[in-house]
Design a protein around this motif. Sequence first.
Motif, PDB file in Angstrom:
ATOM      1  N   TYR A   1     -14.244 -13.800   5.489  1.00  0.00           N
ATOM      2  CA  TYR A   1     -14.633 -14.854   6.423  1.00  0.00           C
ATOM      3  C   TYR A   1     -13.614 -14.983   7.552  1.00  0.00           C
ATOM      4  O   TYR A   1     -13.981 -15.068   8.731  1.00  0.00           O
TER       5      TYR A   1
ATOM      6  N   ARG B   1     -14.066 -14.337  11.627  1.00  0.00           N
ATOM      7  CA  ARG B   1     -13.753 -15.412  12.568  1.00  0.00           C
ATOM      8  C   ARG B   1     -12.788 -14.927  13.642  1.00  0.00           C
ATOM      9  O   ARG B   1     -12.914 -15.280  14.820  1.00  0.00           O
TER      10      ARG B   1
ATOM     11  N   ASN C   1     -18.959 -16.302  14.133  1.00  0.00           N
ATOM     12  CA  ASN C   1     -19.033 -17.544  13.368  1.00  0.00           C
ATOM     13  C   ASN C   1     -20.160 -17.442  12.343  1.00  0.00           C
ATOM     14  O   ASN C   1     -21.328 -17.611  12.671  1.00  0.00           O
TER      15      ASN C   1
ATOM     16  N   HIS D   1     -20.005 -20.319   6.003  1.00  0.00           N
ATOM     17  CA  HIS D   1     -18.933 -20.231   5.010  1.00  0.00           C
ATOM     18  C   HIS D   1     -19.546 -20.060   3.625  1.00  0.00           C
ATOM     19  O   HIS D   1     -20.576 -20.662   3.317  1.00  0.00           O
TER      20      HIS D   1
END
Length: 208
Positions: free
Chosen positions: A102, A106, A111, A114
């Motif tokens: 993740y 990023r 984006n 999560h």
Amino acid sequence: MLNLASLDNLPLILICVVPGFIMMSIRSQFLTGRSRSDSRTFLIYVTISLLYNSFVFPFIDYIQLQSEFDFVKMLIWLALSIFVPALLGLLFGLSAQKNWFYNVLRRCGLNIVHPVETAWDYTLGTNMVGQYIIVTLKDGTYFGGFCGEKSFISSEPSERDIYIERIYDIGNNTWHLRNQTSVIVASGQVSRIELVAQPTTKGEDRNE
């Protein structure tokens, strides 16, 4: 419809379902708040298994051609069908829990959603060992607490209860231990939970 109870379909199940099931089952042990039991779950297992097999089948064919012993071939097949998916599930679970993949995405400007669904699970789910907190209930009552290895934070979305192994009364910027008292806070009673740095405590040593 594939009959999972039929022994005739066992080789097909081992190939098309088991690797994905093993990977996702082990990965889920590292996350909280995300459990599915609908029909999409089976499709996820099949999809992951097919992707995995597309990479390992050439390797299986090569090894089996090189080996002259059926026992060795069977061990290799079992390893690639069970043990390697288990290892991959472990790595995927750690990656999701530690935000490795993740964070990389990023930093690349992507984006994505999560892997942990709620702030409760992200903050309280796996990062609470050795954490001091202040719990405020809906009736205005508040107290300090210490969440160590013996504490428990619920990961069930419908039952957000908490077991806190040590409870403190807060006064004059000092936390006073309640005679080794622990508490279970029932679901729906919590108004706010504050995560705090280690406070000044009294009563940790019975001689104080």
